[in-house]
Design a protein around this motif. Structure first.
Motif, PDB file in Angstrom:
ATOM      1  N   ALA A 275      -2.508 -18.302  29.714  1.00 53.13           N
ATOM      2  CA  ALA A 275      -1.637 -19.434  30.030  1.00 53.13           C
ATOM      3  C   ALA A 275      -2.286 -20.771  29.715  1.00 53.13           C
ATOM      4  N   LEU A 276      -3.594 -20.791  29.457  1.00 48.65           N
ATOM      5  CA  LEU A 276      -4.298 -22.043  29.190  1.00 48.65           C
ATOM      6  C   LEU A 276      -4.550 -22.208  27.700  1.00 48.65           C
ATOM      7  N   VAL A 277      -4.285 -23.385  27.204  1.00 42.33           N
ATOM      8  CA  VAL A 277      -4.554 -23.727  25.809  1.00 42.33           C
ATOM      9  C   VAL A 277      -5.200 -25.109  25.787  1.00 42.33           C
ATOM     10  N   ASP A 278      -6.442 -25.146  25.322  1.00 42.23           N
ATOM     11  CA  ASP A 278      -7.153 -26.422  25.194  1.00 42.23           C
ATOM     12  C   ASP A 278      -7.161 -27.231  26.485  1.00 42.23           C
ATOM     13  N   GLY A 279      -7.368 -26.556  27.596  1.00 40.30           N
ATOM     14  CA  GLY A 279      -7.514 -27.243  28.865  1.00 40.30           C
ATOM     15  C   GLY A 279      -6.229 -27.727  29.493  1.00 40.30           C
ATOM     16  N   PRO A 293      -2.640 -31.344  31.933  1.00 33.79           N
ATOM     17  CA  PRO A 293      -4.073 -30.991  31.906  1.00 33.79           C
ATOM     18  C   PRO A 293      -4.477 -30.404  33.255  1.00 33.79           C
ATOM     19  N   VAL A 294      -5.375 -29.447  33.243  1.00 34.73           N
ATOM     20  CA  VAL A 294      -5.851 -28.828  34.478  1.00 34.73           C
ATOM     21  C   VAL A 294      -7.375 -28.781  34.453  1.00 34.73           C
ATOM     22  N   GLN A 295      -7.955 -28.779  35.643  1.00 32.30           N
ATOM     23  CA  GLN A 295      -9.403 -28.618  35.780  1.00 32.30           C
ATOM     24  C   GLN A 295      -9.669 -27.180  36.187  1.00 32.30           C
ATOM     25  N   THR A 296     -10.524 -26.523  35.440  1.00 29.70           N
ATOM     26  CA  THR A 296     -10.768 -25.106  35.677  1.00 29.70           C
ATOM     27  C   THR A 296     -12.153 -24.876  36.290  1.00 29.70           C
ATOM     28  N   VAL A 304      -8.336 -17.225  35.519  1.00 29.91           N
ATOM     29  CA  VAL A 304      -9.087 -18.481  35.487  1.00 29.91           C
ATOM     30  C   VAL A 304      -8.789 -19.264  36.759  1.00 29.91           C
ATOM     31  N   GLU A 305      -9.850 -19.751  37.399  1.00 25.96           N
ATOM     32  CA  GLU A 305      -9.668 -20.539  38.608  1.00 25.96           C
ATOM     33  C   GLU A 305      -9.177 -21.935  38.244  1.00 25.96           C
ATOM     34  N   ILE A 306      -8.099 -22.370  38.898  1.00 30.24           N
ATOM     35  CA  ILE A 306      -7.538 -23.703  38.686  1.00 30.24           C
ATOM     36  C   ILE A 306      -7.938 -24.589  39.862  1.00 30.24           C
ATOM     37  N   GLY A 309      -4.407 -29.856  39.107  1.00 31.20           N
ATOM     38  CA  GLY A 309      -3.441 -30.015  38.027  1.00 31.20           C
ATOM     39  C   GLY A 309      -2.105 -29.368  38.313  1.00 31.20           C
ATOM     40  N   ILE A 310      -2.109 -28.215  38.984  1.00 30.47           N
ATOM     41  CA  ILE A 310      -0.875 -27.520  39.353  1.00 30.47           C
ATOM     42  C   ILE A 310      -1.070 -26.877  40.714  1.00 30.47           C
ATOM     43  N   ASP A 311       0.014 -26.318  41.269  1.00 35.03           N
ATOM     44  CA  ASP A 311      -0.092 -25.562  42.511  1.00 35.03           C
ATOM     45  C   ASP A 311       0.739 -24.287  42.380  1.00 35.03           C
ATOM     46  N   GLU A 312       0.841 -23.556  43.489  1.00 38.51           N
ATOM     47  CA  GLU A 312       1.511 -22.245  43.454  1.00 38.51           C
ATOM     48  C   GLU A 312       3.010 -22.348  43.205  1.00 38.51           C
ATOM     49  N   ARG A 313       3.599 -23.507  43.398  1.00 37.12           N
ATOM     50  CA  ARG A 313       5.044 -23.637  43.205  1.00 37.12           C
ATOM     51  C   ARG A 313       5.424 -23.816  41.750  1.00 37.12           C
ATOM     52  N   ASP A 314       4.502 -24.219  40.904  1.00 36.73           N
ATOM     53  CA  ASP A 314       4.818 -24.498  39.502  1.00 36.73           C
ATOM     54  C   ASP A 314       5.114 -23.225  38.726  1.00 36.73           C
TER      55      ASP A 314
END
Length: 337
Positions: A275-279, A293-296, A304-306, A309-314
């Protein structure tokens, strides 16, 4: 003139129809498969392969060559300290012992006569000293041969178990050729090879998760006990000793896969790596998508640990492609359905 215009009109109509179709195709919603981020343990681990072995393994070999005449124990036998394991032929040494004992007796008699003569004033001190030296040499030779006779009987150096036997009755056994391998009562351990690129992250005390093909589906626990100071230049790896926890059905010689736990974050927010592409990830907002953008953090088999940037509802696009554009109309569909 009218006849010539008809083909042109047909072309214009066809072009307009094609443009309308293209606009409709671009405007139609794009179906995307989506997932929710889930909570779980994020584990960062270093992988290695290892062998189960005794913590203390002792090879038992003769110090003098000879033919084996008795085999008292076999593989798997539990033995106690001092127990006889095997005997080698001693006929030659016994004959030599008789000769050396006779020489020692003669040397003692010669010394006693020389000593008596000196006490009576009939002999010289030099003769007495020479016979004393002959006696001491004869006693030393007899004692040395007697000790060699003892070496022909192999005994257990401690309490333990015979895990391997290499020898048969009648076989000639060379000097330092192991006949038995004995494991002491110390617990088993695993010696694993870890790639040199990962060894800097390994430390004594780190927990270890162990899998063995012989016990499919079972997981064994351990911890890093030792790390060898010198690596293997050929395999580009370092040996790591893993201490096993508690009783274990693992047996000496079994191959294992070890995962040394470098970090563990409980209840972490996890997404599939695809699900991640280029961060960044693509999320569905209403009927459109947006790239965020998300911080991993930790990357593991579970995902991958997030960190932000997002939460469980997204609703996150499970496998984004190069065709995605911000604000594109989409229709979300649960992944796998």
């Amino acid at each position: 003139m009218r006849v010539r215009l008809r083909p042109l009109l047909v072309l214009i109509v066809l072009a307009a129809a094609g443009a309308g179709t293209a606009l409709w195709w671009q405007a139609r919603p794009l179906v995307v498969e989506v997932v929710h981020a889930t909570r779980g343990d994020a584990i960062e681990a270093v992988y290695g392969t290892g062998i189960v072995e005794p913590t203390i393994q002792v090879p038992i070999a003769p110090r003098i060559a000879g033919r084996m005449v008795e085999l008292a124990v076999d593989e798997g036998a539990r033995v106690s300290n001092g127990q006889v394991l095997a005997r080698l032929e001693t006929a030659d040494l016994e004959a030599a012992q008789d000769e050396l004992d006779a020489r020692a007796r003669y040397a003692r008699q010669a010394f006693e006569r020389a000593e008596m003569l000196v006490q009576r004033g009939l002999g010289s001190g030099a003769d007495r000293d020479r016979t004393l030296a002959d006696l001491q040499a004869a006693d030393a030779a007899a004692a040395r041969n007697r000790k060699q006779l003892g070496f022909m009987t192999l005994v257990a150096p401690a309490d333990g178990q015979i895990i391997r036997r290499d020898g048969e009755v009648g076989q000639y056994i060379a000097v330092n050729q192991p006949i038995f391998y004995m494991a002491t009562k110390a617990p088993l351990r695993i010696t694993a090879d870890v790639d040199e690129e990962d060894i800097a992250r390994v430390a004594v005390g780190q927990p270890v998760v162990i899998h063995a093909d012989a016990f499919s589906g079972k997981v064994f626990d351990g911890e890093v006990a030792e790390i060898t100071a010198k690596g293997d230049a050929t395999t580009r790896s370092y040996r790591v000793r893993v201490r096993l926890h508690g009783e274990t059905p693992l047996r000496v010689g079994m191959t294992t896969e070890v995962n040394i736990i470098i970090a563990r974050h409980e209840a972490a927010l996890l997404l599939p790596a695809a699900a991640l592409v280029d961060g960044r990830v693509w999320v569905v907002r209403g009927k459109q998508i947006a790239g965020l953008p998300v911080q991993t953090g930790i990357r593991s088999e579970k995902g991958v640990e997030i960190l932000s940037g997002i939460d469980e509802r997204d609703l996150v696009v499970a496998q984004p492609t190069d065709t995605l554009r911000a604000a594109r109309r989409v229709r979300a569909k649960p992944a796998g359905r």
